[in-house]
Design a protein around this motif. Structure first.
Motif: not given
Length: 352
Positions: A248, A252, A285, A313, A320, A336
């Motif tokens: 994840t 990002l 996240a 987020l 993600f 994002l």
């Protein structure tokens, strides 16, 4: 090489085939050579061990034609057994040869103990025995997940034959693994996470996780620490992101390569993550499950108490990495950008 090492290597060479059958058991004899994947006893045909002396050299000498590594049977024992100290390698060689251990020159000298299973020292030794991911199955695995990281990410390594023990049957096997170091803020390795990989390609032509019940395992001291990507030691970190899973957070960082991120490996560990100096803004996240929400709430509360603004987020799909794989990096970056503070969007997203 010391005299004692030379003598041990010579004695092992006299029994080269028996040594190979014991320590390089995933290989087989072919003429005057033992053929195996590598010195860590991986399956394959890259490494050749000479079994009998000939015009080319002494028995027991080996070369890995793929990696360029070479050595003798002491090296094979060291790597296949995961030993670090020569005294441990020598003791294992003497055990195999049924030779008595020599008397210590200093009767009061204490031998360095083996690292306890699951300890930070065991994590540091395994990380030290691994190699950079460039050109390995680990790099191909990450690329198959859409994750593209620079060669400067010091937290990531690859081990071609990492031990895996089935917790139900107790059966041991060796599998290739992506190794991710868990570190404290001073850069000291306190633990690591192993992602066991398949040695072949999946139906999509990518490297996948190994077909075992739990292909991802952690060891060491994890609470308060994390898998840090982009952390510059000794430099304040005013803005960062944190979450549970390595993939994840690596996703990002793939679309925001200048943003420092930390993967805490679990919801409970995320809740206890230590904040770096100078942190003013923390992006967390989100995770859809209950444990993940609980970890986010606890981390947000701790951040507020430390005077840090915590912002969530949220992915559009499951996580993600799903967004990166199925929606693409451009779509993920746009999503994002709508969630970041404008100043951070301009700074961390390449498109601004």
């Amino acid at each position: 090489m010391t005299g004692s090492a030379s003598e041990l290597a010579r004695r092992l060479g006299e029994h080269a085939e028996a040594v190979c059958r014991e320590y390089l058991s995933n290989g087989q004899r072919s003429g005057n050579h033992w053929i195996v994947g590598d010195v860590r006893n991986t399956r394959g045909r890259s490494m050749h061990v000479r079994l009998k002396a000939n015009a080319k050299g002494l028995p027991g000498k080996w070369v890995d034609e793929q990696s360029g590594e070479h050595g003798d049977l002491l090296d094979a024992i060291r790597e296949s057994c995961g030993l670090l100290e020569f005294r441990d390698v020598a003791d294992e060689a003497r055990r195999f040869l049924a030779m008595p251990r020599p008397q210590a020159q200093d009767p009061g000298a204490q031998r360095q103990p083996a690292a306890a299973r699951g300890s930070p020292e065991a994590a540091r030794r395994l990380f030290g025995m691994s190699r950079p991911i460039a050109g390995t199955l680990a790099e191909r695995y990450l690329a198959g997940r859409g994750i593209l990281l620079t060669a400067h990410e010091r937290a990531l390594r690859f081990h071609p034959g990492c031990y895996y023990r089935d917790l139900v049957t107790g059966e041991m096997q060796t599998l290739p693994a992506l190794i991710a170091a868990v570190t404290s803020l001073d850069g000291r390795i306190t633990g690591l996470q192993r992602t066991y990989l398949s040695s072949g390609l999946d139906p999509s032509g990518k490297v996948g996780k190994a077909p075992i019940p739990d292909p991802r395992r952690s060891l060491g001291h994890l609470l308060g620490n994390g898998i840090w990507l982009g952390l510059d030691l000794g430099t304040p970190v005013p803005v960062m992101a944190a979450g549970e899973g390595f993939e994840t957070m690596a996703s990002l960082r793939t679309v925001m390569p200048a943003l420092p991120v930390a993967a805490a490996t679990s919801a409970n560990h995320l809740a206890g993550l230590t904040f770096p100096p100078g942190c003013r803004r923390l992006y967390i996240a989100a995770d859809a499950d209950a444990a993940g929400r609980h970890g986010i709430e606890r981390l947000s509360r701790r951040a507020g108490e430390a005077g840090i603004l915590a912002l969530a987020l949220r992915p559009q799909l499951g996580d993600f990495n799903d967004d990166l794989l199925h929606l693409g990096p451009t779509h993920l970056a746009a999503s994002l950008g709508d969630q970041l503070v404008p100043e951070d969007a301009r700074r961390f997203l390449p498109s601004g």
